[in-house]
Design an enzyme around this catalytic site. Structure first.
Site, PDB file in Angstrom:
ATOM      1  N   ARG A  11      32.390  48.700  27.720  1.00 55.78           N
ATOM      2  CA  ARG A  11      33.763  48.416  27.452  1.00 55.78           C
ATOM      3  C   ARG A  11      33.789  47.603  26.353  1.00 55.78           C
ATOM      4  O   ARG A  11      32.809  46.733  25.852  1.00 55.78           O
ATOM      5  CB  ARG A  11      34.330  47.723  28.697  1.00 55.78           C
ATOM      6  N   SER A  13      35.747  44.558  26.109  1.00 56.94           N
ATOM      7  CA  SER A  13      35.889  43.153  26.382  1.00 56.94           C
ATOM      8  C   SER A  13      35.017  42.070  25.921  1.00 56.94           C
ATOM      9  O   SER A  13      33.800  42.509  25.904  1.00 56.94           O
ATOM     10  CB  SER A  13      36.145  42.793  28.065  1.00 56.94           C
ATOM     11  N   LYS A  85      29.435  44.835  40.166  1.00 55.31           N
ATOM     12  CA  LYS A  85      30.198  44.705  41.078  1.00 55.31           C
ATOM     13  C   LYS A  85      31.543  45.621  40.701  1.00 55.31           C
ATOM     14  O   LYS A  85      32.505  45.796  41.555  1.00 55.31           O
ATOM     15  CB  LYS A  85      30.809  43.258  41.195  1.00 55.31           C
ATOM     16  N   ASP A  86      31.532  46.225  39.642  1.00 58.82           N
ATOM     17  CA  ASP A  86      32.562  47.124  39.063  1.00 58.82           C
ATOM     18  C   ASP A  86      32.178  48.613  39.526  1.00 58.82           C
ATOM     19  O   ASP A  86      33.136  49.780  39.323  1.00 58.82           O
ATOM     20  CB  ASP A  86      32.821  47.129  37.632  1.00 58.82           C
ATOM     21  N   SER A 131      41.767  40.418  42.848  1.00 56.99           N
ATOM     22  CA  SER A 131      40.529  40.702  43.830  1.00 56.99           C
ATOM     23  C   SER A 131      41.210  40.836  45.216  1.00 56.99           C
ATOM     24  O   SER A 131      41.585  39.509  45.543  1.00 56.99           O
ATOM     25  CB  SER A 131      39.471  40.014  43.750  1.00 56.99           C
ATOM     26  N   LEU A 132      40.970  41.777  45.912  1.00 59.69           N
ATOM     27  CA  LEU A 132      41.421  41.607  47.430  1.00 59.69           C
ATOM     28  C   LEU A 132      40.608  40.818  48.225  1.00 59.69           C
ATOM     29  O   LEU A 132      41.134  40.017  49.462  1.00 59.69           O
ATOM     30  CB  LEU A 132      41.620  43.194  47.983  1.00 59.69           C
ATOM     31  N   ARG A 133      39.532  40.554  48.071  1.00 57.09           N
ATOM     32  CA  ARG A 133      38.464  39.615  48.602  1.00 57.09           C
ATOM     33  C   ARG A 133      38.801  38.238  48.474  1.00 57.09           C
ATOM     34  O   ARG A 133      38.852  37.511  49.471  1.00 57.09           O
ATOM     35  CB  ARG A 133      36.882  39.757  48.136  1.00 57.09           C
ATOM     36  N   ARG A 134      39.250  37.974  47.233  1.00 56.32           N
ATOM     37  CA  ARG A 134      39.546  36.649  46.858  1.00 56.32           C
ATOM     38  C   ARG A 134      40.850  36.319  47.453  1.00 56.32           C
ATOM     39  O   ARG A 134      41.105  35.310  48.178  1.00 56.32           O
ATOM     40  CB  ARG A 134      39.491  36.317  45.241  1.00 56.32           C
ATOM     41  N   ARG A 151      45.981  40.169  36.837  1.00 50.61           N
ATOM     42  CA  ARG A 151      44.852  40.983  36.125  1.00 50.61           C
ATOM     43  C   ARG A 151      44.800  40.645  34.594  1.00 50.61           C
ATOM     44  O   ARG A 151      45.517  39.996  33.978  1.00 50.61           O
ATOM     45  CB  ARG A 151      45.123  42.517  36.189  1.00 50.61           C
ATOM     46  N   GLY A 152      43.629  41.238  33.926  1.00 50.17           N
ATOM     47  CA  GLY A 152      43.311  41.010  32.596  1.00 50.17           C
ATOM     48  C   GLY A 152      42.104  40.483  32.294  1.00 50.17           C
ATOM     49  O   GLY A 152      41.298  40.089  33.024  1.00 50.17           O
ATOM     50  N   VAL A 154      39.157  37.628  30.988  1.00 53.44           N
ATOM     51  CA  VAL A 154      39.081  36.348  31.172  1.00 53.44           C
ATOM     52  C   VAL A 154      39.908  35.559  30.513  1.00 53.44           C
ATOM     53  O   VAL A 154      40.754  34.629  30.890  1.00 53.44           O
ATOM     54  CB  VAL A 154      37.584  35.893  31.233  1.00 53.44           C
ATOM     55  N   THR A 156      42.726  36.332  28.871  1.00 47.38           N
ATOM     56  CA  THR A 156      44.264  36.654  29.330  1.00 47.38           C
ATOM     57  C   THR A 156      44.580  35.712  30.602  1.00 47.38           C
ATOM     58  O   THR A 156      45.667  35.256  30.613  1.00 47.38           O
ATOM     59  CB  THR A 156      44.499  38.119  29.477  1.00 47.38           C
ATOM     60  N   ARG A 157      43.904  35.786  31.558  1.00 44.17           N
ATOM     61  CA  ARG A 157      44.129  34.925  32.615  1.00 44.17           C
ATOM     62  C   ARG A 157      44.198  33.468  32.390  1.00 44.17           C
ATOM     63  O   ARG A 157      44.963  33.004  33.106  1.00 44.17           O
ATOM     64  CB  ARG A 157      42.964  35.587  33.696  1.00 44.17           C
ATOM     65  N   CYS A 244      38.010  49.111  45.569  1.00 41.84           N
ATOM     66  CA  CYS A 244      38.671  47.936  45.367  1.00 41.84           C
ATOM     67  C   CYS A 244      40.080  47.814  46.383  1.00 41.84           C
ATOM     68  O   CYS A 244      40.926  46.949  46.277  1.00 41.84           O
ATOM     69  CB  CYS A 244      39.477  47.946  44.010  1.00 41.84           C
TER      70      CYS A 244
END
Length: 309
Positions: A11, A13, A85-86, A131-134, A151-152, A154, A156-157, A244
């Site tokens: 990717r 990024s 993890k992706d 993240s649903l976990r977070r 989302r976005g 690093v 961007t966030r 996810c």
């Protein structure tokens, strides 16, 4: 003898490129090849293009890998570099995770704007995370906090945080370290209280089954302990869904002979969670993770999982 450059898919990024350059550098060092023997091919994925919805709404983890895997299967790429993890737990027929680089720090990093620590945020503060976990773990620790999908990349966030859209956000510390941004976190979260995503902090390489030339090349940079640990964690994920759409945490550590694993599943609101801890032979890492998943599923009972759908 290889005369054409090996084509590495990634990717685009900054983090994905940092991980790909690390992979290339390790291969150059391991084989004494010039960097020109590795061509980095950047592809845009659906997960990169759609950033206004959560991954659970638009299809899960495969959105970050599909375009790369299509070109792997066609032979246009020799291998692809991913954040482990992706990766979905089920890969396309003919592909596998052939190597894992030495794992980075597994912890989540909190970046606070109105308070330096998650537990010190003002009542009713807003925290952004995709993240649903977070999200579930934040709600478990601070039920008063407003958690929004966020989302976005690093950068961007962090920009959205600086603009005041949220009071804080969470990022993988491993990614920040790889980007040279270790000064960004205001708190590193305790993995006992805030356990990581399975495979967090590990870079993996995906290649074709049976491609002896490429897989022999990649074997030189495979870290066995990371490979065993992540295989255990992915076994846990595979048993429990692993998309996810589910709040799942897990972390394994291998010494090359013995492996220890701890896992957690939560309801999305964080109100209920179940933990498990197991250990066994490193050579049976995947099966150990699968068994842990079966045991925690039985412990939670069928009603627990109705909130996941």
């Amino acid at each position: 003898m290889q005369t054409k450059p090996f084509r590495i898919g990634t990717r685009g990024s900054p983090l994905a490129l940092a991980q790909t350059h690390e992979t290339r550098d390790r291969l150059v060092a391991a084989h004494g090849l010039p960097p020109e023997m590795f061509e980095i091919v950047i592809l845009s994925t659906k997960g990169d293009r759609i950033t206004d919805r959560s991954l659970s709404e638009i299809g899960g983890k495969g959105l970050f890998t599909e375009e790369l895997e299509q070109q792997l299967l066609s032979g246009d790429l020799d291998f692809a570099v991913h954040s482990s993890k992706d990766m979905p737990t089920k890969l396309p027929d003919g592909l596998f995770l052939s190597a894992f680089l030495p794992r980075e720090d597994i912890r989540d990093a909190f970046v606070g704007r109105t308070a330096p620590k998650l537990l010190n945020l003002p009542h009713g503060a807003t925290v952004g995370s995709s993240s649903l976990r977070r999200q579930a773990l934040i709600r478990r620790l601070r039920p008063d906090i407003n958690v929004i999908t966020y989302r976005g990349q690093v950068e961007t966030r962090l920009r959205k945080l600086a603009e005041g859209q949220v009071d804080g956000t969470l990022l993988a510390y491993a990614g920040l370290k790889r980007l040279g941004m270790t000064d960004v976190p205001t708190e590193l979260l305790d993995p006992e209280e805030f356990p990581p995503a399975p495979a967090q902090g590990a870079i993996c390489i995906e290649s074709r089954v049976g491609d002896t030339r490429v897989n022999t090349l990649l074997a030189a940079v495979d870290d066995p302990r990371t490979h065993e640990a992540v295989s255990c964690e992915r076994g846990f994920l595979a048993t429990l869904d692993g998309s996810c759409r589910t709040p799942i945490a897990g972390h394994a550590q291998s010494d090359g002979t013995h492996i220890r694993f701890s896992g957690m599943i939560l309801t999305p609101d964080g109100a209920t969670c179940h933990r498990i801890a197991v250990e066994g032979k490193a050579a049976e890492a995947t099966e150990l993770g699968r068994k842990a998943g079966e045991d925690i599923r039985a412990k939670a009972g069928p009603g627990f999982f109705s909130s996941w759908t």
